[in-house]
Design a protein around this motif. Structure first.
Motif, PDB file in Angstrom:
ATOM      1  N   ASP A  14     -11.979 -12.030  14.992  1.00 53.08           N
ATOM      2  CA  ASP A  14     -12.148 -11.148  16.147  1.00 53.08           C
ATOM      3  C   ASP A  14     -10.824 -10.459  16.445  1.00 53.08           C
ATOM      4  OD1 ASP A  14     -10.526 -12.925  17.537  1.00 53.08           O
ATOM      5  OD2 ASP A  14     -12.135 -13.736  18.780  1.00 53.08           O
ATOM      6  N   SER A  15     -10.795  -9.674  17.506  1.00 58.93           N
ATOM      7  CA  SER A  15      -9.611  -8.871  17.795  1.00 58.93           C
ATOM      8  C   SER A  15      -8.388  -9.711  18.133  1.00 58.93           C
ATOM      9  CB  SER A  15      -9.906  -7.910  18.950  1.00 58.93           C
ATOM     10  OG  SER A  15     -10.289  -8.633  20.112  1.00 58.93           O
ATOM     11  N   SER A  47     -12.613  -1.528  14.261  1.00 59.22           N
ATOM     12  CA  SER A  47     -12.434  -2.643  13.327  1.00 59.22           C
ATOM     13  C   SER A  47     -11.523  -2.194  12.196  1.00 59.22           C
ATOM     14  CB  SER A  47     -13.788  -3.096  12.775  1.00 59.22           C
ATOM     15  OG  SER A  47     -14.579  -3.652  13.807  1.00 59.22           O
ATOM     16  N   LEU A  54     -12.949  -5.916  15.192  1.00 67.11           N
ATOM     17  CA  LEU A  54     -12.967  -6.951  14.156  1.00 67.11           C
ATOM     18  C   LEU A  54     -11.858  -6.726  13.139  1.00 67.11           C
ATOM     19  CD1 LEU A  54     -16.822  -7.057  13.465  1.00 67.11           C
ATOM     20  CD2 LEU A  54     -15.495  -8.627  14.887  1.00 67.11           C
ATOM     21  N   LYS A  55     -11.352  -7.804  12.609  1.00 69.93           N
ATOM     22  CA  LYS A  55     -10.369  -7.740  11.535  1.00 69.93           C
ATOM     23  C   LYS A  55     -11.044  -8.265  10.272  1.00 69.93           C
ATOM     24  CE  LYS A  55      -6.425  -8.276  14.640  1.00 69.93           C
ATOM     25  NZ  LYS A  55      -5.247  -9.093  15.015  1.00 69.93           N
ATOM     26  N   ILE A  72     -13.644 -12.785   8.298  1.00 69.04           N
ATOM     27  CA  ILE A  72     -13.759 -11.869   9.439  1.00 69.04           C
ATOM     28  C   ILE A  72     -13.195 -12.582  10.659  1.00 69.04           C
ATOM     29  CG2 ILE A  72     -15.327 -10.529  10.893  1.00 69.04           C
ATOM     30  CD1 ILE A  72     -17.331 -10.586   8.553  1.00 69.04           C
ATOM     31  N   LEU A 104     -19.332  -2.876  15.131  1.00 68.28           N
ATOM     32  CA  LEU A 104     -18.323  -2.615  14.111  1.00 68.28           C
ATOM     33  C   LEU A 104     -17.285  -1.604  14.582  1.00 68.28           C
ATOM     34  CD1 LEU A 104     -17.330  -3.067  11.182  1.00 68.28           C
ATOM     35  CD2 LEU A 104     -18.883  -1.241  10.476  1.00 68.28           C
ATOM     36  N   CYS A 134     -22.928  -7.554  11.768  1.00 70.52           N
ATOM     37  CA  CYS A 134     -22.790  -7.420  13.221  1.00 70.52           C
ATOM     38  C   CYS A 134     -24.120  -7.618  13.939  1.00 70.52           C
ATOM     39  CB  CYS A 134     -22.202  -6.053  13.579  1.00 70.52           C
ATOM     40  SG  CYS A 134     -20.433  -5.892  13.210  1.00 70.52           S
ATOM     41  N   SER A 148     -15.662  -3.437  18.560  1.00 73.71           N
ATOM     42  CA  SER A 148     -15.341  -4.848  18.805  1.00 73.71           C
ATOM     43  C   SER A 148     -13.982  -5.277  18.277  1.00 73.71           C
ATOM     44  CB  SER A 148     -16.430  -5.752  18.191  1.00 73.71           C
ATOM     45  OG  SER A 148     -17.656  -5.580  18.848  1.00 73.71           O
TER      46      SER A 148
END
Length: 750
Positions: A582-583, A57, A308-309, A580, A303, A291, A306
């Protein structure tokens, strides 16, 4: 005779063939045992797909600049389209020239590798490994099987490599490889390595920069470009030669590129180091909880895998300036703090303090758990050994015992600084301490007595209760009988023996005696109620010393309350998490500030308080901001110093920024020896002053530094038109003994 020789030769040949057959059969059986999982299960298709998709992340600032990474391995995955072609060429030319011609295993060298691994246990046999085999090695750890570790691993990697080739295209394999391969400095993947060593994304790498990174793959530590620039340059040139050999570079360009100097722009995103480490740890804890409560296809987010941005309100550029300002001042402050104490009276060497801290150490507790008595434990912890200790000039090699090390770190002062946007509470900078690796405890949400920084809340309440900014109070000390004859005093008390001080004058000079009198006239409960309106959740003690800041608040709490003075009288709740994703960039949650709409006090009170606090900066306890540090922007503020010089505070309020700083010691038993050194104006103010001066010099912050306070209304201007001090008349001075304290009871209002 000749016949016998022939028969002997034939027997020898048959023996050799038989041995070769046996060896071949043994090799086949060995490979079969690996294949069926006797030496450990091979990864399935699902395993290969899942491991290849692990993504850390990423944390971004308000301008989408990367702040840090949460990872199992320090890698930031990128697509092959985001990797320059010359990097791919460098990789293939150096590591696997026949990459496009094999199915994961290069048959020419595979047998040689297996024989060397089995027969000779030669770790260098990896020269025959293809990129796909190297990828398999990087994706899965080798299991320790004693002398069979290497041969089993080699066979496993060959089998896995062939499975990878069936699952993925050559382009996908290159992408996986360049995202998983370990580079120097415990960094994984070309993007992380590029950010770390050259301060740029991989897509922006030059030919020589790309060759430098690919060159480190042969031996990441040995060819580390930061630690061994000469060796790294030599290895880079070898990579360039290989690129020319396989037609990826012309001879002319090769000669030019080999002459380029190695220029690094080193950065780090390690959790112990890098920018904003205390902030990143605070955010990490909140993200771990998030999470657990949020899932992707019924599987909780991870975290570390995954991808995450995480977008924050932190301004990375401003954060770096704040950290620099803090380090510059704290190094000087540490020297002042230590020089005040004679070696024999240094509180960090106090026997009781050291012993109590020693008993908290894990090393002490382990020895005690083994049954050692106190003297044995002390003897053990007194043994000196080589170690490195943190100093402001970098890590220093010393011969210290555990007790020596404890005393070394016990001498360090610490600090916390927070800067927020007062209009919504967005956190711009978060400096949680002097060094995260050695002092992980953060000081933004921890609570300490706030000293005189609480006085503006008392004064704002007084104004709301109808008191005038031009109302005068005697500056003489009073002894309050119903509080054990407690007698709050002013610094330089003799200067105020015959003086009456307006509210503005009292706040400007931070007069304790007057502040308690204003609290008494206003009412303690009224002030506590004002604290609640300002979103202060900590307990405010219902005692007269509340006026002097005996309440314990956090830096974060104080910043949110002070925001009301420039935010239409409304406090804010500091926040730092924006959204937040997702990828793939899909929004998962967006965070909006949750602030009160109702003002805590009137507009007239707000204007009056800003003007009073401007006076603090221009001619009062905070005047060093201008006289010493040359800050020119519009600033209001307040200094704070607690009893026995344990805590130093400073709050700066500008039209677009509120900055709060605390300086002190983690151990409440240790404080400054004198007010001269430990007062807020000396210990805390310089951090904010240096920070503000740095952003003043940067034109990108002009919207902050050039914004002015709105002028006072005519009503407020008239109400404040009075001198700060009015001297007692002749007769009163004649018949008053200034050194005799007035005695009375402190009156609590309901």
């Amino acid at each position: 005779m000749l016949q016998k020789k022939k028969e002997t030769i034939l027997r020898t040949l048959r023996t050799i063939v038989r041995v070769m057959n046996y060896l071949g059969l043994a090799l086949i059986l060995f490979i079969l045992t690996v294949y069926i999982g006797i030496w450990g299960a091979l990864p399935s298709k699902a395993d290969l797909t899942e491991v290849s998709s692990y993504k850390p992340s990423q944390i971004f600032d308000i301008n989408n600049e990367l702040i840090g990474i949460y990872y199992l391995n320090n890698r930031v995955p990128v697509s092959l389209d985001s990797i320059p072609q010359h990097v791919v060429h460098a990789l293939i030319a150096t590591e696997d020239a026949r990459f496009y011609d094999h199915n994961g295993v290069d048959a020419r060298s595979a047998l040689r590798v297996i024989v060397k691994s089995l027969a000779l246990q030669d770790a260098s046999s990896g020269g025959g490994s293809t990129l796909t085999q190297q990828l398999a090695k990087n994706m899965f750890d080798r299991k320790n099987l004693s002398f069979l570790t290497l041969p089993v691993a080699k066979v496993k990697e060959m089998i896995i490599a062939q499975r990878i080739e069936k699952l993925f295209t050559k382009e996908q394999i290159l992408e996986l490889y360049l995202n998983a391969v370990p580079f120097s400095g415990n960094t994984y993947g070309i993007e992380s390595a590029s950010l770390k060593y050259f301060g740029k994304s991989a897509i922006d790498l030059t030919v020589t920069e790309g060759a430098t990174l690919i060159g480190t793959l042969k031996a990441t530590h040995y060819y580390n470009p930061q630690r061994a620039p000469a060796r790294s340059t030599q290895r880079r040139n070898t990579v360039l030669n290989q690129m020319a050999k396989y037609g990826f570079l012309t001879v002319d360009s090769l000669d030019i590129l080999k002459k380029e100097a190695l220029e690094l722009d080193f950065n780090t995103y390690d959790e112990q180091q890098g920018v904003a480490p205390h902030f990143r740890e605070n955010l990490r804890q909140k993200m771990v909880a998030w999470c657990k409560e949020n899932s992707d296809s019924d599987k909780p987010f991870n975290l570390y895998t995954s991808g995450l941005k995480i977008y924050t309100t932190i301004d990375l550029k401003m954060q770096r300036l704040a950290e620099t300002a803090a380090q510059e001042h704290m190094q000087k402050m540490q020297s002042q703090f230590e020089s005040e104490y004679p070696a024999s009276k240094a509180p960090w060497r106090d026997k009781k303090t050291v012993e109590s801290k020693l008993k908290q150490l894990k090393s002490y507790q382990k020895l005690k758990a083994k049954g050692l008595i106190e003297s044995q434990i002390i003897d053990s912890l007194s043994i000196k050994r080589k170690m490195k200790v943190y100093t402001y000039d970098g890590y220093k090699k010393v011969r210290y015992s555990t007790i020596d090390s404890l005393e070394h770190y016990l001498r360090f002062l610490n600090m916390g600084m927070l800067a927020i946007n007062p209009q919504d509470g967005a956190v711009s900078t978060w400096v949680g301490g002097v060094n995260f690796e050695k002092f992980k405890y953060g000081h933004i949400e921890s609570k300490r007595q706030v000293g005189s920084t609480f006085k503006p809340i008392v004064y704002a309440t007084a104004l709301e209760e109808g008191q005038s900014p031009c109302q005068y109070f005697s500056a003489r000390e009073v002894s309050y009988e119903n509080y054990d004859n407690w007698s709050p005093s002013n610094s330089d008390q003799a200067d105020y023996y015959y003086q009456n001080v307006s509210m503005t004058g009292a706040l400007t000079r931070s007069l304790n005696a007057v502040s308690v009198k204003i609290l008494e006239k206003t009412g303690i409960e009224k002030v506590i109620a004002m604290g609640k309106k300002l979103e202060i959740k900590s307990t405010l003690p219902a005692v007269p010393s509340l006026a002097l800041g005996t309440a314990e608040l956090s830096v974060k709490e104080l910043a949110g309350a002070y925001a009301a003075f420039v935010n239409e009288s409304k406090p804010v709740k500091p926040y730092f998490l924006s959204r937040i994703e997702d990828s793939n960039g899909k929004m998962l949650e967006e965070f909006k500030p949750k602030n009160k709409i109702k003002p805590a006090f009137s507009e007239n009170t707000r204007q009056t308080m800003i003007t009073m606090m401007e006076s603090v900066i221009d001619k009062g306890t905070g005047k060093r901001l201008r006289s010493t540090y040359g800050v020119r922007m519009d600033v209001a503020g307040k200094t704070g110093t607690t009893q026995n010089n344990k805590d130093a505070w400073f709050v700066a309020v500008t039209p677009t920024l509120v900055a709060v700083t605390w300086v002190g010691h983690d151990d409440h038993r240790i404080g400054f020896r004198s007010t001269r050194v430990g007062q807020g104006a000396n210990a805390a103010l310089p951090i904010v002053a240096k920070f503000l001066r740095k952003i003043e010099r940067d034109t990108s912050f002009d919207t902050i530094t050039k914004t002015k306070f709105k002028p006072m209304s005519n009503d407020v201007s008239v109400a404040m038109d009075c001198p700060d001090l009015v001297r007692d008349g002749f007769l009163k001075r004649l018949f008053t003994n200034p050194e005799k304290k007035k005695t009375k009871n402190f009156k609590k209002k309901n």
